[in-house]
Scaffold this motif. Structure first.
Motif, PDB file in Angstrom:
ATOM      1  N   ILE A 174       0.857  -1.188   0.000  1.00 38.93           N
ATOM      2  CA  ILE A 174       0.000   0.000   0.000  1.00 38.93           C
ATOM      3  C   ILE A 174       0.895   1.241   0.000  1.00 38.93           C
ATOM      4  O   ILE A 174       2.002   1.215   0.539  1.00 38.93           O
ATOM      5  CB  ILE A 174      -0.951  -0.012   1.225  1.00 38.93           C
ATOM      6  N   ALA A 175       0.412   2.309  -0.637  1.00 38.80           N
ATOM      7  CA  ALA A 175       1.137   3.581  -0.634  1.00 38.80           C
ATOM      8  C   ALA A 175       0.148   4.706  -0.393  1.00 38.80           C
ATOM      9  O   ALA A 175      -0.974   4.682  -0.906  1.00 38.80           O
ATOM     10  CB  ALA A 175       1.865   3.787  -1.965  1.00 38.80           C
ATOM     11  N   PRO A 176       0.559   5.700   0.404  1.00 36.82           N
ATOM     12  CA  PRO A 176       1.821   5.726   1.152  1.00 36.82           C
ATOM     13  C   PRO A 176       1.804   4.694   2.283  1.00 36.82           C
ATOM     14  O   PRO A 176       0.733   4.245   2.688  1.00 36.82           O
ATOM     15  CB  PRO A 176       1.877   7.161   1.694  1.00 36.82           C
ATOM     16  N   PRO A 177       2.983   4.306   2.794  1.00 38.14           N
ATOM     17  CA  PRO A 177       3.030   3.333   3.888  1.00 38.14           C
ATOM     18  C   PRO A 177       2.164   3.787   5.062  1.00 38.14           C
ATOM     19  O   PRO A 177       2.174   4.955   5.430  1.00 38.14           O
ATOM     20  CB  PRO A 177       4.511   3.302   4.277  1.00 38.14           C
ATOM     21  N   GLY A 178       1.399   2.850   5.598  1.00 39.51           N
ATOM     22  CA  GLY A 178       0.539   3.163   6.729  1.00 39.51           C
ATOM     23  C   GLY A 178      -0.806   3.757   6.362  1.00 39.51           C
ATOM     24  O   GLY A 178      -1.616   4.057   7.239  1.00 39.51           O
ATOM     25  N   ALA A 179      -1.071   3.942   5.064  1.00 41.56           N
ATOM     26  CA  ALA A 179      -2.358   4.491   4.630  1.00 41.56           C
ATOM     27  C   ALA A 179      -3.483   3.526   4.984  1.00 41.56           C
ATOM     28  O   ALA A 179      -3.271   2.324   5.141  1.00 41.56           O
ATOM     29  CB  ALA A 179      -2.342   4.762   3.125  1.00 41.56           C
ATOM     30  N   GLY A 180      -4.689   4.066   5.082  1.00 42.51           N
ATOM     31  CA  GLY A 180      -5.875   3.264   5.341  1.00 42.51           C
ATOM     32  C   GLY A 180      -6.722   3.130   4.089  1.00 42.51           C
ATOM     33  O   GLY A 180      -6.327   3.562   3.000  1.00 42.51           O
ATOM     34  N   LEU A 181      -7.921   2.561   4.240  1.00 45.99           N
ATOM     35  CA  LEU A 181      -8.787   2.298   3.092  1.00 45.99           C
ATOM     36  C   LEU A 181      -9.377   3.570   2.492  1.00 45.99           C
ATOM     37  O   LEU A 181      -9.889   3.546   1.373  1.00 45.99           O
ATOM     38  CB  LEU A 181      -9.919   1.346   3.502  1.00 45.99           C
ATOM     39  N   GLU A 182      -9.317   4.692   3.211  1.00 46.49           N
ATOM     40  CA  GLU A 182      -9.898   5.935   2.704  1.00 46.49           C
ATOM     41  C   GLU A 182      -8.869   6.865   2.069  1.00 46.49           C
ATOM     42  O   GLU A 182      -9.249   7.800   1.365  1.00 46.49           O
ATOM     43  CB  GLU A 182     -10.616   6.679   3.841  1.00 46.49           C
ATOM     44  N   ASP A 183      -7.565   6.644   2.334  1.00 46.70           N
ATOM     45  CA  ASP A 183      -6.578   7.638   1.897  1.00 46.70           C
ATOM     46  C   ASP A 183      -5.370   7.054   1.168  1.00 46.70           C
ATOM     47  O   ASP A 183      -4.354   7.722   1.034  1.00 46.70           O
ATOM     48  CB  ASP A 183      -6.112   8.471   3.095  1.00 46.70           C
ATOM     49  N   PHE A 184      -5.476   5.820   0.663  1.00 41.29           N
ATOM     50  CA  PHE A 184      -4.333   5.267  -0.071  1.00 41.29           C
ATOM     51  C   PHE A 184      -4.236   5.875  -1.467  1.00 41.29           C
ATOM     52  O   PHE A 184      -5.234   6.308  -2.035  1.00 41.29           O
ATOM     53  CB  PHE A 184      -4.412   3.731  -0.146  1.00 41.29           C
ATOM     54  N   ASP A 185      -3.006   5.897  -2.007  1.00 39.42           N
ATOM     55  CA  ASP A 185      -2.790   6.251  -3.416  1.00 39.42           C
ATOM     56  C   ASP A 185      -2.953   5.015  -4.295  1.00 39.42           C
ATOM     57  O   ASP A 185      -3.553   5.076  -5.362  1.00 39.42           O
ATOM     58  CB  ASP A 185      -1.398   6.847  -3.621  1.00 39.42           C
ATOM     59  N   TRP A 186      -2.370   3.910  -3.857  1.00 40.19           N
ATOM     60  CA  TRP A 186      -2.567   2.629  -4.524  1.00 40.19           C
ATOM     61  C   TRP A 186      -2.457   1.501  -3.505  1.00 40.19           C
ATOM     62  O   TRP A 186      -1.865   1.671  -2.444  1.00 40.19           O
ATOM     63  CB  TRP A 186      -1.597   2.418  -5.700  1.00 40.19           C
ATOM     64  N   ARG A 187      -3.041   0.358  -3.871  1.00 42.86           N
ATOM     65  CA  ARG A 187      -3.083  -0.778  -2.947  1.00 42.86           C
ATOM     66  C   ARG A 187      -3.120  -2.071  -3.744  1.00 42.86           C
ATOM     67  O   ARG A 187      -3.824  -2.165  -4.757  1.00 42.86           O
ATOM     68  CB  ARG A 187      -4.328  -0.664  -2.057  1.00 42.86           C
ATOM     69  N   ILE A 188      -2.354  -3.051  -3.287  1.00 40.54           N
ATOM     70  CA  ILE A 188      -2.327  -4.384  -3.896  1.00 40.54           C
ATOM     71  C   ILE A 188      -2.680  -5.385  -2.808  1.00 40.54           C
ATOM     72  O   ILE A 188      -2.080  -5.369  -1.732  1.00 40.54           O
ATOM     73  CB  ILE A 188      -0.941  -4.695  -4.497  1.00 40.54           C
ATOM     74  N   SER A 189      -3.657  -6.243  -3.090  1.00 40.48           N
ATOM     75  CA  SER A 189      -4.128  -7.155  -2.060  1.00 40.48           C
ATOM     76  C   SER A 189      -4.669  -8.444  -2.677  1.00 40.48           C
ATOM     77  O   SER A 189      -4.777  -8.565  -3.899  1.00 40.48           O
ATOM     78  CB  SER A 189      -5.221  -6.488  -1.218  1.00 40.48           C
ATOM     79  N   SER A 190      -5.005  -9.383  -1.810  1.00 39.44           N
ATOM     80  CA  SER A 190      -5.600 -10.655  -2.223  1.00 39.44           C
ATOM     81  C   SER A 190      -6.645 -11.042  -1.191  1.00 39.44           C
ATOM     82  O   SER A 190      -6.476 -10.781  -0.001  1.00 39.44           O
ATOM     83  CB  SER A 190      -4.518 -11.735  -2.317  1.00 39.44           C
ATOM     84  N   LEU A 197      -5.889  -4.945  -7.563  1.00 42.66           N
ATOM     85  CA  LEU A 197      -5.050  -3.761  -7.744  1.00 42.66           C
ATOM     86  C   LEU A 197      -5.962  -2.543  -7.773  1.00 42.66           C
ATOM     87  O   LEU A 197      -6.924  -2.505  -8.545  1.00 42.66           O
ATOM     88  CB  LEU A 197      -4.266  -3.862  -9.059  1.00 42.66           C
ATOM     89  N   MET A 198      -5.674  -1.566  -6.899  1.00 44.06           N
ATOM     90  CA  MET A 198      -6.494  -0.355  -6.844  1.00 44.06           C
ATOM     91  C   MET A 198      -5.592   0.875  -6.832  1.00 44.06           C
ATOM     92  O   MET A 198      -4.526   0.854  -6.214  1.00 44.06           O
ATOM     93  CB  MET A 198      -7.374  -0.352  -5.594  1.00 44.06           C
ATOM     94  N   SER A 199      -6.041   1.931  -7.504  1.00 42.44           N
ATOM     95  CA  SER A 199      -5.282   3.183  -7.482  1.00 42.44           C
ATOM     96  C   SER A 199      -6.231   4.367  -7.575  1.00 42.44           C
ATOM     97  O   SER A 199      -7.340   4.259  -8.120  1.00 42.44           O
ATOM     98  CB  SER A 199      -4.259   3.229  -8.615  1.00 42.44           C
ATOM     99  N   ARG A 200      -5.780   5.497  -7.033  1.00 39.51           N
ATOM    100  CA  ARG A 200      -6.600   6.700  -6.998  1.00 39.51           C
ATOM    101  C   ARG A 200      -6.593   7.350  -8.380  1.00 39.51           C
ATOM    102  O   ARG A 200      -5.558   7.738  -8.906  1.00 39.51           O
ATOM    103  CB  ARG A 200      -6.090   7.663  -5.928  1.00 39.51           C
ATOM    104  N   ARG A 201      -7.775   7.440  -8.957  1.00 39.94           N
ATOM    105  CA  ARG A 201      -7.959   8.005 -10.287  1.00 39.94           C
ATOM    106  C   ARG A 201      -7.484   9.454 -10.321  1.00 39.94           C
ATOM    107  O   ARG A 201      -7.731  10.218  -9.394  1.00 39.94           O
ATOM    108  CB  ARG A 201      -9.448   7.911 -10.657  1.00 39.94           C
TER     109      ARG A 201
END
Length: 195
Positions: free
Chosen positions: A28-44, A110-114
């Motif tokens: 996740i970026a930035p490190p320590g970001a949550g579900l409301e404020d991430f720039d991008w996130r990779i998960s399973s 894979l998720m990223s902020r549009r």
């Protein structure tokens, strides 16, 4: 610049935004970001029952099938995510209901902020060798099959096995991947918008 191996068996578990399951947060970026404020996130995540996807307004989302028969998603046009169509992309704000085709599935997300990032998720079956240029953020995920040997731009080598990913950030140059058999893998690419 950063290179690290991430193992899905030891990564942290995070509750789904809608509380209906648990996600393995791979990066996740930035490190320590949550579900409301991430720039991008990779998960399973393991999907064990039919239900609604969490809403992520302003987020671009790409989903891949790691294991299981598949999912039927009621996007504006119903779409099936299965072995013949293993990756799909959609807007995170859509009302999406998922139905299992035949039992639980494991997915890759894979998720990223549009407007800040552009993303691409690609599925591949590697037999032999392949080379490609790095992106600003590159995540190579070994889904199944033979071990994946990675020759990195700095000349170092790393090996991935099932359930492991290699995260490269701000690495320029080419990567070369090789497999002694057949390896099923995902490439998640992220580029900053307007850089």
């Amino acid at each position: 610049m950063s290179i690290r191996i991430i193992d899905s068996r030891t990564t942290r578990q995070v509750p789904w935004k809608n509380g209906q399951g648990v996600t393995l947060e791979l990066a996740i970026a930035p490190p320590g970001a949550g579900l409301e404020d991430f720039d991008w996130r990779i998960s399973s995540a393991k999907v064990e029952a039919a239900g609604a996807f969490s809403h992520f307004p302003g987020i671009d989302r790409s989903l891949a099938l790691l294991s299981g028969a598949g999912l039927r998603l009621n996007l504006p046009e119903p779409v099936i995510l299965d072995a013949s169509n293993p990756v799909l992309s959609f807007a995170g704000e859509l009302d999406v209901q998922a139905e299992l085709l035949d039992g639980p599935v494991q997915d890759f997300n894979l998720m990223s902020r549009r407007g800040r990032w552009q993303q691409r998720l690609e599925y591949s079956e590697l037999k032999g060798e392949a080379g490609f240029d790095c992106s600003e953020v590159l995540f190579i995920y070994c889904m199944a099959g033979s071990a994946l040997d990675c020759l990195l731009p700095d000349g170092s080598r790393m090996q991935l096995t099932d359930g492991q990913g290699l995260l490269l950030e701000q690495e320029a140059g080419r990567c070369r991947l090789s497999s002694s058999g057949t390896t099923r893998l995902l490439l998640a690419r992220l580029e900053r918008v307007g850089k």
